[in-house]
Design a protein around this motif. Structure first.
Motif: not given
Ligand code: NI
Ligand code: OOG
Length: 420
Positions: A36, A191, A260
């Motif tokens: 994601h 990210h 992340e």
């Molecule tokens: Ni995230």
């Protein structure tokens, strides 16, 4: 593009590949591509156009996240595939937030809105090709390739600030996010997150590889039956930027882009989610990850840790499939599962958690900024956000439930009788 822009992201992918290989679990195919990302938009027009662009890629807005109660001046949704077959192919999601300018002081708000009004984050070809595709029900391959090429530009990093250092500083003083959203030409990807099968190992692995993780892993504790979403990240990088004017005086720096990692588990029903929130509300403020995880484990003793019990209490969503010779007589689903006639596997949670998202946002701001004025301007509601979207805002629970229900319909067809 992002790997080239942020080499540390490449290190993170290597770490995740290693951890996933070590778990010995044979990963589903989608795990290899699963990511994601996140972008932050400045004005409603941008949200409407991004929704039309993502729709061309089979991604729809799902869920509503209001971050304003915790002092982050945005509300958000996630664009993602919604069909089971699309999710199995590639479940790419983009957490997309929209600035809430009404949380800014009037003078700064006017300044921010004036800067945003002047920018167009889309290449002209993106607008024309999306409109063409909408009108004609798709694009020929050459146009599709051109759309992807031009759309990529929206997500690129820009090191040239649109505003002077003075305006940047004022935006940044209000909230670091305001500067990140409004001081640049576009909503750079901030990210990209791969999915890992053992996030506790990944958290330790980050430190060992010289990547400093955030203090705690967000979300529920480690369990035999993983639920929802657990996330950790590394701190945003300090990157050089240039203010207009040129020369040494124009050199500045900006922190926004980070890394992340996430681990995904079973999607919860409304009842299961309510229990999750109730238990999370009992957790004291975290000091370090070890004690935080211990506190979570203790409190979550009240959340059944077997698929059978979670299904029996209606806490999670599951997919069912025929796995053996079925009895001729209608038999309850739980009995069929217990006898091994029907397999039961958790439906993966495809969305996000507002409290975790807030933790991720905050851990990556060099200064948390001022809290939103209290009481916050309550312009952030699901209805208002949905009204900005040209495409229906989908409900996360309903989508996960539909995966369960369609598996049950198929099972009943194969059994030749309705489950009692
Ligand atoms: Ni995230
Ligand atoms: C988005 C933060 C939320 C997540 O995984 O919860 C998020 C952002 O920083 O723009 O990505």
């Amino acid at each position: 593009m992002y790997r080239a822009e942020v080499p540390l992201y490449g290190d993170l992918i290597e770490l995740v590949d290693d951890v996933n290989a070590e778990t010995g679990i044979k990963p589903e195919d989608r795990l290899k591509v699963e990511r994601h990302g996140a972008i932050r938009l400045g004005k409603p027009d941008e949200l409407a156009m991004i929704a039309r662009l993502f729709a061309q890629m089979g991604m729809e807005p799902v869920g509503y996240y209001d971050l304003s109660p915790v002092g982050v001046p945005v509300h958000a949704t996630a664009f993602r595939p919604t069909l089971r077959s699309s999710l199995a192919y590639n479940p790419f999601r983009v957490f997309t937030s929209l600035l809430l300018p009404e949380l800014l002081e009037p003078e700064l708000r006017a300044e921010v809105e004036a800067v945003l009004a002047k920018r167009d984050i889309f290449q002209p070809e993106v607008r024309t090709l999306v409109a063409k595709s909408e009108a004609e029900g798709g694009l020929v391959e050459a146009d599709a390739a051109l759309l992807v090429e031009k759309a990529l530009d929206t997500f690129r990093w820009h090191d040239a600030a649109l505003v002077t250092r003075d305006v940047y500083d004022r935006m940044h003083d209000a909230h670091a996010l305001v500067a990140d959203i409004a001081a640049f030409k576009g909503p750079h990807i901030n990210h990209l997150t791969p999915r890992v099968l053992d996030i506790d190992a990944a958290q330790e692995g980050m430190s060992r590889r010289g990547i400093t993780p955030k203090t705690i892993i967000e979300g529920p504790p480690r369990r035999a039956c993983e639920i929802l979403l657990r996330q950790t990240s590394f701190q945003a990088l300090t990157e050089p930027i240039n203010f207009p004017g040129g020369g040494a005086a124009a050199a500045g720096s900006h922190r926004a882009r980070f890394g992340e990692i996430e681990q995904r588990g079973c999607a919860l029903t409304r009842k299961g989610h309510a229990l999750y929130l109730e238990l999370m509300s009992q957790i004291p403020a975290a000091v370090d990850n070890a004690s935080h995880q211990k506190a979570l484990a203790k409190v979550f003793e009240k959340f059944p840790d077997s698929w059978e019990e979670m299904a029996a209490q209606g806490l999670g969503y599951f997919e069912y499939a025929l796995a053996g010779a079925a009895p001729a007589e209608p038999t309850p689903l739980a009995e069929l599962v217990a006898a091994g006639v029907v397999s039961q596997s958790p439906v993966t949670y495809e969305d996000f958690l507002p409290a975790s998202a807030a933790g991720i946002f905050q851990s990556n701001l060099d200064s948390p900024g001022k809290r939103s004025p209290s009481p916050p301007a309550r312009n952030a509601t699901r209805e208002k956000f949905a009204a900005l979207l040209p495409i229906e805002l989908r409900d996360s629970f309903a989508l996960h439930e539909e995966i369960q229900e369609s598996s049950i319909r198929k099972l009943e067809q194969q059994l030749g009788w309705k489950l009692p």
